[in-house]
Enzyme design. Structure first.
Site, mmCIF file in Angstrom:
data_model
loop_
_atom_site.group_PDB
_atom_site.id
_atom_site.type_symbol
_atom_site.label_atom_id
_atom_site.label_comp_id
_atom_site.label_asym_id
_atom_site.label_seq_id
_atom_site.Cartn_x
_atom_site.Cartn_y
_atom_site.Cartn_z
ATOM 1 C CG ASP A 99 -1.963 -1.051 1.208
ATOM 2 O OD1 ASP A 99 -2.239 -1.585 0.120
ATOM 3 O OD2 ASP A 99 -2.517 -1.358 2.283
ATOM 4 C CG ASP B 210 -11.379 -2.135 -1.004
ATOM 5 O OD1 ASP B 210 -10.517 -3.023 -1.155
ATOM 6 O OD2 ASP B 210 -11.164 -0.932 -1.220
#
Length: 255
Positions: free
Chosen positions: A11, A130
């Site tokens: 990330d 997600d």
């Protein structure tokens, strides 16, 4: 059956690799290029980079760091973050990325998936999902998850959205199980199995890895690849140990 893929997840925020728990409270874990090199040397099959604030900030991934990564590694990698057009994807692929991954921009405009597949081939197009398991057990998609203050529910159920995306042109789906993210208690196997049964493209498990055995469980649930972040970043489990465990139980891996 293709070999199981072990995929470190990086990330990215403000030009650094970060990691949170359940998509919040991110901490700095290192330099983008240094970590890419480390995971290449440790035997990663692929890498995936998520610019976690790009969509919420209304921008796309910066191609400059993508080109720096491409210059030093020789394994495939995908990039994600604010890729909302064929032109934006083309810039990242020209910088050296092998795949582009889209999430919030595809929710906003699903036809983006078909446009990307037509331009580059569906093998190049990854859908990131997600997915949050609500208290009533339903699986719901969340958008703009890189910034907690911007996160919202677009009103999509996970399995329905994944089916639609695969029909439009997504060649692979990364299932980010938000409830499990960073918890190290294992992947959401029921959710993986449900998605694998629903689509005809590879499913990559993400969220919850804590031990090599968790990877075994994910592949036995039908995943084609498994993402992990904090256990690799913090050297809790090595990629080699994961592959040794998979090999020992008869799951094919690349050595």
């Amino acid at each position: 059956m293709p070999a199981a893929r072990i995929i470190p997840c990086l990330d990215v925020a403000d030009g650094r690799v970060v990691k949170g728990v359940q998509f919040e409270d991110h901490r700095d874990v290192g330099d983008i290029v240094e970590l890419a090199l480390r995971y290449r040397d440790e035997g990663a099959d692929e890498l995936v980079f998520y610019d976690i604030t790009a969509s919420a900030d209304g921008r796309a991934v910066d191609p400059s760091w993508v080109s720096r990564v491409a210059a030093v590694i020789d394994i495939p990698f995908a990039v994600a973050g604010g890729i909302d057009s064929v032109d934006a994807a083309r810039r990242l692929l020209a910088a050296g990325a092998d795949k582009v991954s889209v999430n919030s921009p595809a929710i906003a405009r699903p036809e983006l998936l078909a446009e990307l597949a037509a331009a580059f081939g569906r093998q190049c197009v990854v859908l990131g999902v997600d997915s949050f398991r609500a208290p009533d057990g339903t699986l719901r998609v969340r958008q703009f998850s890189g910034r907690p203050e911007a996160m919202r529910e677009p009103g999509l159920e996970t399995i329905d959205w994944a089916r639609q995306a695969a029909k439009l042109g997504a060649g692979e789906i990364v299932l980010n199980c938000m409830n499990n993210d960073g918890m190290r208690d294992g992947y959401d196997l029921a959710q993986i199995e449900a998605l694998v049964a629903a689509v005809n493209v590879p499913v990559i498990a993400s969220g919850g890895a804590g031990t090599p055995r968790h990877f075994v469980d994910a592949f036995r649930a039908g995943a084609s690849g498994a993402l992990a972040a904090s256990i690799f970043h913090d050297s809790i489990v090595s990629i080699g140990a994961v592959k040794d465990t998979l090999h020992a139980v008869g799951i094919e891996v690349r050595r």
